[in-house]
Design a protein around this motif. Structure first.
Motif, PDB file in Angstrom:
ATOM      1  N   ASN A 540       0.949  -1.258   0.090  1.00 26.93           N
ATOM      2  CA  ASN A 540       0.055   0.000  -0.062  1.00 26.93           C
ATOM      3  C   ASN A 540       0.850   1.252  -0.082  1.00 26.93           C
ATOM      4  N   PHE A 541       1.904   1.230   0.875  1.00 26.13           N
ATOM      5  CA  PHE A 541       2.837   2.345   0.584  1.00 26.13           C
ATOM      6  C   PHE A 541       3.484   2.550  -0.436  1.00 26.13           C
ATOM      7  N   SER A 542       4.108   1.541  -1.170  1.00 25.59           N
ATOM      8  CA  SER A 542       4.637   1.561  -2.306  1.00 25.59           C
ATOM      9  C   SER A 542       3.702   2.033  -3.601  1.00 25.59           C
ATOM     10  N   ASP A 543       2.416   1.787  -3.569  1.00 28.23           N
ATOM     11  CA  ASP A 543       1.532   2.045  -4.585  1.00 28.23           C
ATOM     12  C   ASP A 543       1.046   3.815  -4.201  1.00 28.23           C
ATOM     13  N   LEU A 544       0.767   3.834  -2.814  1.00 22.48           N
ATOM     14  CA  LEU A 544       0.480   5.456  -2.624  1.00 22.48           C
ATOM     15  C   LEU A 544       1.702   6.348  -3.216  1.00 22.48           C
ATOM     16  N   PHE A 545       2.777   5.832  -2.831  1.00 24.56           N
ATOM     17  CA  PHE A 545       4.044   6.652  -3.179  1.00 24.56           C
ATOM     18  C   PHE A 545       4.288   6.785  -4.608  1.00 24.56           C
ATOM     19  N   PHE A 546       3.817   5.782  -5.594  1.00 24.03           N
ATOM     20  CA  PHE A 546       3.919   5.984  -7.010  1.00 24.03           C
ATOM     21  C   PHE A 546       2.869   6.895  -7.379  1.00 24.03           C
ATOM     22  N   GLU A 547       1.482   6.630  -6.707  1.00 26.99           N
ATOM     23  CA  GLU A 547       0.333   7.367  -7.101  1.00 26.99           C
ATOM     24  C   GLU A 547       0.468   9.143  -6.945  1.00 26.99           C
ATOM     25  N   ILE A 548       1.042   9.265  -5.776  1.00 28.11           N
ATOM     26  CA  ILE A 548       1.417  10.644  -5.627  1.00 28.11           C
ATOM     27  C   ILE A 548       2.532  11.206  -6.088  1.00 28.11           C
ATOM     28  N   ASN A 549       3.707  10.444  -5.848  1.00 24.63           N
ATOM     29  CA  ASN A 549       4.886  11.152  -6.588  1.00 24.63           C
ATOM     30  C   ASN A 549       5.381  10.830  -8.174  1.00 24.63           C
ATOM     31  N   GLY A 550       4.791   9.735  -8.815  1.00 15.71           N
ATOM     32  CA  GLY A 550       4.841   9.208  -9.999  1.00 15.71           C
ATOM     33  C   GLY A 550       6.108   8.479 -10.234  1.00 15.71           C
ATOM     34  N   ILE A 551       6.560   7.982  -9.157  1.00  9.91           N
ATOM     35  CA  ILE A 551       7.814   7.077  -9.174  1.00  9.91           C
ATOM     36  C   ILE A 551       7.880   6.228  -7.766  1.00  9.91           C
ATOM     37  N   ARG A 552       8.393   5.050  -7.956  1.00 14.08           N
ATOM     38  CA  ARG A 552       8.315   4.094  -6.883  1.00 14.08           C
ATOM     39  C   ARG A 552       9.584   4.523  -6.103  1.00 14.08           C
ATOM     40  N   PRO A 553       9.094   4.079  -4.398  1.00 16.88           N
ATOM     41  CA  PRO A 553      10.264   4.546  -3.467  1.00 16.88           C
ATOM     42  C   PRO A 553      11.588   3.945  -3.889  1.00 16.88           C
ATOM     43  N   THR A 554      11.559   2.812  -4.453  1.00 13.80           N
ATOM     44  CA  THR A 554      12.827   2.053  -4.616  1.00 13.80           C
ATOM     45  C   THR A 554      13.663   2.861  -5.628  1.00 13.80           C
ATOM     46  N   ASP A 555      12.940   3.053  -6.558  1.00 15.03           N
ATOM     47  CA  ASP A 555      13.570   4.087  -7.601  1.00 15.03           C
ATOM     48  C   ASP A 555      13.729   5.420  -7.130  1.00 15.03           C
ATOM     49  N   PHE A 556      13.231   6.063  -6.444  1.00 20.51           N
ATOM     50  CA  PHE A 556      13.444   7.385  -5.637  1.00 20.51           C
ATOM     51  C   PHE A 556      14.832   7.148  -5.045  1.00 20.51           C
ATOM     52  N   ILE A 557      14.855   6.181  -4.085  1.00 15.49           N
ATOM     53  CA  ILE A 557      16.149   6.013  -3.077  1.00 15.49           C
ATOM     54  C   ILE A 557      17.229   5.883  -3.992  1.00 15.49           C
ATOM     55  N   LYS A 558      17.227   5.204  -5.232  1.00 19.39           N
ATOM     56  CA  LYS A 558      18.374   4.943  -5.927  1.00 19.39           C
ATOM     57  C   LYS A 558      18.867   6.226  -6.793  1.00 19.39           C
ATOM     58  N   MET A 559      17.962   7.087  -6.995  1.00 21.38           N
ATOM     59  CA  MET A 559      18.025   8.211  -8.008  1.00 21.38           C
ATOM     60  C   MET A 559      18.870   9.182  -6.829  1.00 21.38           C
ATOM     61  N   ARG A 560      18.149   9.172  -5.671  1.00 18.71           N
ATOM     62  CA  ARG A 560      18.707  10.349  -4.540  1.00 18.71           C
ATOM     63  C   ARG A 560      20.157   9.931  -4.130  1.00 18.71           C
ATOM     64  N   LEU A 561      20.358   8.660  -4.077  1.00 19.57           N
ATOM     65  CA  LEU A 561      21.769   8.016  -3.662  1.00 19.57           C
ATOM     66  C   LEU A 561      22.818   8.323  -4.813  1.00 19.57           C
ATOM     67  N   LYS A 562      22.379   8.257  -5.875  1.00 21.86           N
ATOM     68  CA  LYS A 562      23.237   8.514  -7.107  1.00 21.86           C
ATOM     69  C   LYS A 562      23.366   9.911  -6.994  1.00 21.86           C
ATOM     70  N   GLU A 563      22.401  10.890  -6.718  1.00 21.12           N
ATOM     71  CA  GLU A 563      22.726  12.235  -6.956  1.00 21.12           C
ATOM     72  C   GLU A 563      23.866  12.590  -5.859  1.00 21.12           C
ATOM     73  N   ILE A 564      23.468  12.003  -4.566  1.00 16.13           N
ATOM     74  CA  ILE A 564      24.404  12.612  -3.426  1.00 16.13           C
ATOM     75  C   ILE A 564      25.738  12.123  -3.592  1.00 16.13           C
ATOM     76  N   ASN A 565      25.950  10.938  -4.154  1.00 15.53           N
ATOM     77  CA  ASN A 565      27.312  10.252  -4.574  1.00 15.53           C
ATOM     78  C   ASN A 565      27.997  11.119  -5.454  1.00 15.53           C
ATOM     79  N   ASN A 566      27.184  11.614  -6.444  1.00 13.88           N
ATOM     80  CA  ASN A 566      27.675  12.261  -7.674  1.00 13.88           C
ATOM     81  C   ASN A 566      28.116  13.850  -7.144  1.00 13.88           C
ATOM     82  N   ASN A 567      27.323  14.341  -6.254  1.00  8.44           N
ATOM     83  CA  ASN A 567      27.793  15.510  -5.639  1.00  8.44           C
ATOM     84  C   ASN A 567      29.145  15.460  -4.507  1.00  8.44           C
TER      85      ASN A 567
END
Length: 567
Positions: A540-567
C-alpha cells in the motif's frame, strides 16, 4: 401526431417488415442480401443478421455461425456489444478448426481494440494470435491484413523503418486488388486497406524526416480520395498530414487551413486520437505566431480528451510541457502542478505501452518469424548467423528499453524535486491560515466552526499528528471534539479531496521529505519507511508513493543516492 413520432413509427414498421420477410428457410446468401449493402454500424441490419445466426445455430453450422457473428460485429454501433459478438465469433471459429476463420476472428477483435478503443496491449495479443493462425494460410488477403496491422503497432512504437517494411510488403497487393476487383464490397476493402497504408507510411516517413517521400505520398492520397464519397475520412487524414507538413515548413497559414479542413470529418467519426494531434499542431501554430491564448485553448482540449479516454500519442505529450511553462510564467502554481501531474500520468501510460509492446514484438512476433526462417534454413550454413542476429537484436532492444526507462525515471525524479522545492517555499511563505481554509458552505458548517477546524487541522499537520497508525476520520473527529460529518465535509470542501486521500498525501509528502533531506532514511527498508509514516502495508505504501509522486520509492532512493554520490 408530430413529424418525429411519425418517422419513429415508420422506422418501427420497417423493422417489423424486415423481420417478417427474412425467413429462416431462405439460404444464407439470400438472408445476407437484406443487409449486405447497408453502412457499417447501421443497426437496422441486425434483425436480418439475427435470423442468419439463428439459422446457423439450428443447422449446427459453426462456419456460418462465425460469419453471422462477424456481421453482427460490423453492424452493431456500441463497442461493448461489438466485443461480445467478437468473442462469439472466435468461439464459433475455433470449433470449425479452420485456421483462416480463426485468424480472421482474432484479427477482428484486435481491430476493435486498436481502432475503436485505442487499447494497444490487448490489440497486439489478438494480432499475434491472428498471425500464428495465418502463417500457413493460402488466403493472401488475410495474411496481408494481419501484416498491415502489425505494421501499425510498430509505427505506434516508433519503429518506423520496420513498419515501412510491413507496409511495403502489402501496399502493392491492396493497390492492385482495388483495381481488379469487380465486387463493390471487396473493392471497398482493398481501397480502404491501400489508403490506410498510404496514410501510415506518410506518418513513418515524416518521423524519419524524409519530407520528400512523405509529401509525395500525401499528394497521392489526397488526389485518390478527394472525390470518393466513401473515403472522406481517409481524405481528411491526408489533409491532416499536409497541415502538419506545412507546420514543419514554417507555413502557418497553410497549416491552419488544412488542419481545420481535416478536423470536422475526424470529429464526426469520434476519432479522438487524430483530433488531439490536430489540436496539438494548431496550438503550436498559434503559440509560434504570438497568439498564446488561442494556442493554450487548443492544448486544454487535448487534456480533456486525455482525461476522457486515458490515451495520448507520444508526439502530443509535449502539449503538457507548453502548459506547464505557460502557467509557470503566470505564477499560477495550482495549474502548473495540475499539468505536471497530467504529464506524469501521460508518461506512465506511454512508458507502460512501450515496455509491454516492445517486449511482445520482439518476443512473440520477430522471434516467431526468426523461428520460421530457422526451420527453412535448418540445414543451411547460415543458421549460426541467423541465431547471432536474433541474440544481437534482442540485446539491443533490452538496452534501448533500459536506457529509455532510466531517462524517464530521471525526468520524474527531477520533476519531483521541483515539486518538493515549490512545496517547501510555499510552506515558508505561509505564516497564517488562509481565508479560503476557513470558508465553507454556511448551511453545513458555521463560520466559527470552520475557523476552529482550520486551526486544528493546521496544528495537526504542523505537529505531524497524521503519523498515528490506524487513524480514521472518526478517531480524528473525536480528537478534535467535533462531528465526523463536519470534519469529512470540511476536508472535502476546503482540501479538495476525501479524508483517506488527504491523510495519504500528508504521510507520503512527509516521508518523501525525510528521504530527500536525511540520508539515513535512504538505508531503511520499504517496510520501515511505511511504518515511519503510519502506513501498515508495504505494498500500500509503495502504491501510494507511486500514485502521489509518479515514481516508486525504490527508484527514488536509487536516484537520490546517485545524486548524493555524484555531488
Amino acid at each position: 401526431m408530430t413529424k418525429s413520432k411519425t418517422l419513429s413509427l415508420l422506422f418501427l414498421m420497417y423493422h417489423i417488415i424486415c423481420i417478417s420477410q427474412v425467413k429462416s428457410s431462405l439460404s444464407y446468401q439470400e438472408i445476407r442480401k437484406y443487409y449486405e449493402t447497408k453502412e457499417l454500424n447501421d443497426e437496422t441490419a441486425l434483425p436480418a443478421v439475427n435470423t442468419f445466426i439463428k439459422k446457423a445455430k439450428a443447422s449446427n453450422d459453426d462456419r456460418a455461425l462465425a460469419l453471422g457473428y462477424r456481421d453482427a460485429v460490423a453492424y452493431s454501433s456500441v463497442v461493448d456489444v461489438k466485443l461480445k459478438f467478437a468473442d462469439s465469433t472466435i468461439h464459433a471459429a475455433l470449433r470449425t478448426k479452420n485456421n483462416d476463420l480463426i485468424s480472421d476472428a482474432y484479427l477482428g477483435k484486435g481491430i476493435l481494440y486498436s481502432f475503436n478503443l485505442k487499447k494497444y496491449q490487448p490489440a497486439l495479443d489478438e494480432f499475434l494470435k491472428a498471425y500464428n493462425y495465418s502463417r500457413d494460410s493460402e488466403d493472401e488477403y488475410l495474411k496481408h491484413k494481419v501484416n498491415y496491422h502489425l505494421g501499425n503497432v510498430k509505427s505506434y512504437l516508433g519503429y518506423y523503418e520496420e513498419a515501412i517494411g510491413h507496409f511495403n510488403n502489402s501496399i502493392n497487393y491492396f493497390e492492385s486488388g482495388s483495381k481488379r476487383s469487380a465486387n463493390p464490397n471487396t473493392n471497398y476493402n482493398f481501397k480502404k486497406g491501400y489508403f490506410n497504408i498510404l496514410h501510415q507510411m506518410t506518418i513513418c516517413y515524416r518521423n524519419l524526416n524524409d519530407s520528400n517521400i512523405s509529401d509525395s505520398l500525401i499528394e497521392l492520397g489526397i488526389n485518390l480520395t478527394r472525390q470518393q464519397r466513401d473515403f472522406q475520412l481517409e481524405y481528411s487524414y491526408f489533409l491532416k498530414c499536409k497541415g502538419i507538413l506545412y507546420f514543419h515548413k514554417n507555413k502557418p497559414n497553410d497549416a491552419i487551413y488544412y488542419l481545420n479542413k481535416a478536423l470536422p470529418p475526424i470529429l464526426k467519426k469520434n476519432d479522438f486520437t487524430w483530433a488531439s494531434v490536430i489540436y496539438f499542431y494548431l496550438g503550436n501554430v498559434f503559440i509560434n505566431n504570438g497568439d498564446e491564448k488561442k494556442g493554450i485553448a487548443y492544448f486544454t482540449k487535448i487534456d480533456s480528451i486525455f482525461n476522457k479516454h486515458q490515451f495520448i500519442f507520444p508526439e502530443v505529450r509535449r502539449n503538457y510541457e507548453f502548459l506547464i511553462e505557460h502557467y509557470k510564467k503566470e505564477n499560477n502554481a495550482a495549474k502548473e502542478l495540475y499539468y505536471t501531474k497530467q504529464l506524469l500520468r501521460a508518461d506512465n501510460i506511454i512508458v507502460k505501452d512501450f515496455k509491454y509492446l516492445s517486449k511482445k514484438i520482439f518476443r512473440e512476433y520477430d522471434r516467431r518469424k526468426m523461428d520460421d526462417e530457422k526451420e527453412r534454413l535448418e540445414s543451411s550454413k547460415f543458421l549460426t548467423v541467423i541465431i547471432a542476429l536474433v541474440v544481437v537484436s534482442c540485446t539491443i532492444a533490452i538496452l534501448i528499453y533500459r536506457r529509455h526507462r532510466e531517462k524517464v525515471l530521471t525526468k520524474k525524479y527531477i520533476e519531483l524535486q521541483e515539486r518538493l522545492t515549490i512545496y517547501k517555499n510555499k510552506l515558508e511563505s505561509t505564516n497564517q491560515i488562509s481565508e479560503d481554509d476557513t470558508q465553507l458552505k454556511k448551511q453545513i458548517v458555521s463560520d466559527e466552526k470552520a475557523a476552529e477546524l482550520a486551526k486544528k487541522l493546521a496544528a495537526f499537520e504542523e505537529k505531524n499528528q497524521f503519523l498515528q497508525k490506524n487513524l480514521t476520520c472518526k478517531k480524528l473527529a473525536e480528537q478534535f471534539k467535533t462531528n465526523t460529518h463536519y470534519l469529512s465535509t470540511y476536508i472535502n470542501e476546503v482540501k479538495g479531496t476525501n479524508f483517506n486521500k488527504y491523510l495519504s498525501e500528508l504521510r507520503i509528502r512527509y516521508i518523501t521529505n525525510l528521504l530527500n533531506s536525511d540520508r539515513k532514511y535512504l538505508n531503511y527498508k520499504i517496510d520501515s519507511l511505511a511504518a515511519e509514516c503510519g502506513i501498515a502495508s508495504r505494498q500500500n505504501f509503495s502504491d501510494l508513493f507511486f500514485e502521489i509522486n509518479g515514481i516508486r520509492p525504490t527508484d527514488f532512493i536509487k536516484m537520490r543516492l546517485k545524486e548524493i554520490n555524484n555531488n
